[in-house]
Motif scaffolding. Sequence first.
Motif, PDB file in Angstrom:
ATOM      1  N   UNK A   1      -7.388  49.401  13.773  1.00 11.57           N
ATOM      2  CA  UNK A   1      -6.373  50.449  13.896  1.00 11.57           C
ATOM      3  C   UNK A   1      -5.105  49.865  14.516  1.00 11.57           C
ATOM      4  N   UNK A   2      -3.956  50.316  14.045  1.00  9.38           N
ATOM      5  CA  UNK A   2      -2.685  49.814  14.559  1.00  9.38           C
ATOM      6  C   UNK A   2      -2.473  50.269  15.996  1.00  9.38           C
ATOM      7  N   UNK A   3      -1.804  49.421  16.752  1.00 13.82           N
ATOM      8  CA  UNK A   3      -1.467  49.741  18.140  1.00 13.82           C
ATOM      9  C   UNK A   3      -0.234  50.641  18.132  1.00 13.82           C
ATOM     10  N   UNK A   4      -0.339  51.881  18.665  1.00 14.79           N
ATOM     11  CA  UNK A   4       0.812  52.785  18.638  1.00 14.79           C
ATOM     12  C   UNK A   4       2.028  52.248  19.381  1.00 14.79           C
ATOM     13  N   UNK A   5       1.822  51.457  20.425  1.00 15.29           N
ATOM     14  CA  UNK A   5       2.957  50.899  21.182  1.00 15.29           C
ATOM     15  C   UNK A   5       3.717  49.891  20.317  1.00 15.29           C
TER      16      UNK A   5
ATOM     17  N   UNK B   1       9.067  50.944  23.953  1.00 14.90           N
ATOM     18  CA  UNK B   1       7.848  51.592  24.433  1.00 14.90           C
ATOM     19  C   UNK B   1       6.996  50.531  25.116  1.00 14.90           C
ATOM     20  N   UNK B   2       6.471  50.886  26.275  1.00 11.37           N
ATOM     21  CA  UNK B   2       5.633  49.988  27.063  1.00 11.37           C
ATOM     22  C   UNK B   2       4.284  50.643  27.296  1.00 11.37           C
ATOM     23  N   UNK B   3       3.227  49.853  27.219  1.00  9.77           N
ATOM     24  CA  UNK B   3       1.888  50.376  27.466  1.00  9.77           C
ATOM     25  C   UNK B   3       1.734  50.706  28.941  1.00  9.77           C
ATOM     26  N   UNK B   4       1.075  51.816  29.211  1.00  7.07           N
ATOM     27  CA  UNK B   4       0.815  52.222  30.589  1.00  7.07           C
ATOM     28  C   UNK B   4      -0.681  52.325  30.818  1.00  7.07           C
ATOM     29  N   UNK B   5      -1.078  52.758  32.005  1.00  2.00           N
ATOM     30  CA  UNK B   5      -2.505  52.883  32.309  1.00  2.00           C
ATOM     31  C   UNK B   5      -3.147  54.050  31.558  1.00  2.00           C
ATOM     32  N   UNK B   6      -4.432  53.934  31.304  1.00  6.08           N
ATOM     33  CA  UNK B   6      -5.257  55.002  30.725  1.00  6.08           C
ATOM     34  C   UNK B   6      -4.709  55.566  29.414  1.00  6.08           C
ATOM     35  N   UNK B   7      -4.288  54.669  28.514  1.00  8.56           N
ATOM     36  CA  UNK B   7      -3.852  55.096  27.193  1.00  8.56           C
ATOM     37  C   UNK B   7      -2.477  55.729  27.129  1.00  8.56           C
ATOM     38  N   UNK B   8      -1.779  55.704  28.249  1.00  7.05           N
ATOM     39  CA  UNK B   8      -0.431  56.271  28.279  1.00  7.05           C
ATOM     40  C   UNK B   8       0.573  55.245  27.750  1.00  7.05           C
ATOM     41  N   UNK B   9       1.727  55.744  27.349  1.00  5.12           N
ATOM     42  CA  UNK B   9       2.819  54.862  26.936  1.00  5.12           C
ATOM     43  C   UNK B   9       4.102  55.418  27.535  1.00  5.12           C
TER      44      UNK B   9
ATOM     45  N   UNK C   1      -0.134  57.507  24.129  1.00  9.44           N
ATOM     46  CA  UNK C   1       0.538  56.584  23.221  1.00  9.44           C
ATOM     47  C   UNK C   1       0.779  57.171  21.823  1.00  9.44           C
ATOM     48  N   UNK C   2      -0.187  57.865  21.196  1.00  7.34           N
ATOM     49  CA  UNK C   2       0.090  58.426  19.863  1.00  7.34           C
ATOM     50  C   UNK C   2       1.206  59.472  19.872  1.00  7.34           C
ATOM     51  N   UNK C   3       1.325  60.228  20.956  1.00  9.06           N
ATOM     52  CA  UNK C   3       2.393  61.224  21.047  1.00  9.06           C
ATOM     53  C   UNK C   3       3.748  60.545  21.216  1.00  9.06           C
ATOM     54  N   UNK C   4       3.800  59.496  22.011  1.00  3.77           N
ATOM     55  CA  UNK C   4       5.058  58.756  22.179  1.00  3.77           C
ATOM     56  C   UNK C   4       5.474  58.152  20.833  1.00  3.77           C
ATOM     57  N   UNK C   5       4.511  57.647  20.073  1.00  4.27           N
ATOM     58  CA  UNK C   5       4.813  57.121  18.738  1.00  4.27           C
ATOM     59  C   UNK C   5       5.403  58.226  17.858  1.00  4.27           C
ATOM     60  N   UNK C   6       4.820  59.410  17.909  1.00  2.00           N
ATOM     61  CA  UNK C   6       5.324  60.538  17.106  1.00  2.00           C
ATOM     62  C   UNK C   6       6.760  60.886  17.507  1.00  2.00           C
ATOM     63  N   UNK C   7       7.034  60.893  18.804  1.00  3.09           N
ATOM     64  CA  UNK C   7       8.392  61.172  19.296  1.00  3.09           C
ATOM     65  C   UNK C   7       9.369  60.129  18.738  1.00  3.09           C
ATOM     66  N   UNK C   8       8.978  58.857  18.789  1.00  4.72           N
ATOM     67  CA  UNK C   8       9.841  57.779  18.292  1.00  4.72           C
ATOM     68  C   UNK C   8      10.080  57.955  16.790  1.00  4.72           C
ATOM     69  N   UNK C   9       9.027  58.265  16.047  1.00  4.20           N
ATOM     70  CA  UNK C   9       9.162  58.387  14.592  1.00  4.20           C
ATOM     71  C   UNK C   9       9.966  59.613  14.179  1.00  4.20           C
ATOM     72  N   UNK C  10       9.726  60.750  14.841  1.00  2.00           N
ATOM     73  CA  UNK C  10      10.261  62.026  14.366  1.00  2.00           C
ATOM     74  C   UNK C  10      11.496  62.527  15.123  1.00  2.00           C
ATOM     75  N   UNK C  11      11.633  62.169  16.382  1.00  2.00           N
ATOM     76  CA  UNK C  11      12.671  62.804  17.208  1.00  2.00           C
ATOM     77  C   UNK C  11      13.776  61.883  17.697  1.00  2.00           C
ATOM     78  N   UNK C  12      13.513  60.594  17.785  1.00  2.00           N
ATOM     79  CA  UNK C  12      14.539  59.666  18.260  1.00  2.00           C
ATOM     80  C   UNK C  12      15.461  59.331  17.084  1.00  2.00           C
ATOM     81  N   UNK C  13      16.760  59.626  17.217  1.00  2.00           N
ATOM     82  CA  UNK C  13      17.697  59.296  16.131  1.00  2.00           C
ATOM     83  C   UNK C  13      17.945  57.791  16.084  1.00  2.00           C
TER      84      UNK C  13
END
Length: 78
Positions: free
Chosen positions: A1-5, A24-32, A47-59
């Motif tokens: 599986x791809x690394x979301x970070x 995006x930087x990896x944090x503790x316990x699956x956080x980003x 991390x998957x939510x941060x990836x979604x924010x980057x893909x969908x919301x960051x211009x």
Amino acid sequence: MDDPVETANTVLREKGYAERDLAVHAGPRGKALLKGNKIISPFSDEAPLVLRVVQELVPSDAELGTKLLRPAELRAKL
């Protein structure tokens, strides 16, 4: 599986951001953490939510221009 970070950082580079400006930087316990010069304060979540924010919301860097991203505004759009 791809690394979301790693995936999020690839997307940010494709959107024109230098790592110092937004990355995006990896944090503790699956956080980003989305942080850099183009965001007022770090955005932290699963991390998957941060990836979604980057893909969908960051211009793209060009669209953002001289403005700064605000974590509260990103979260409100989720």
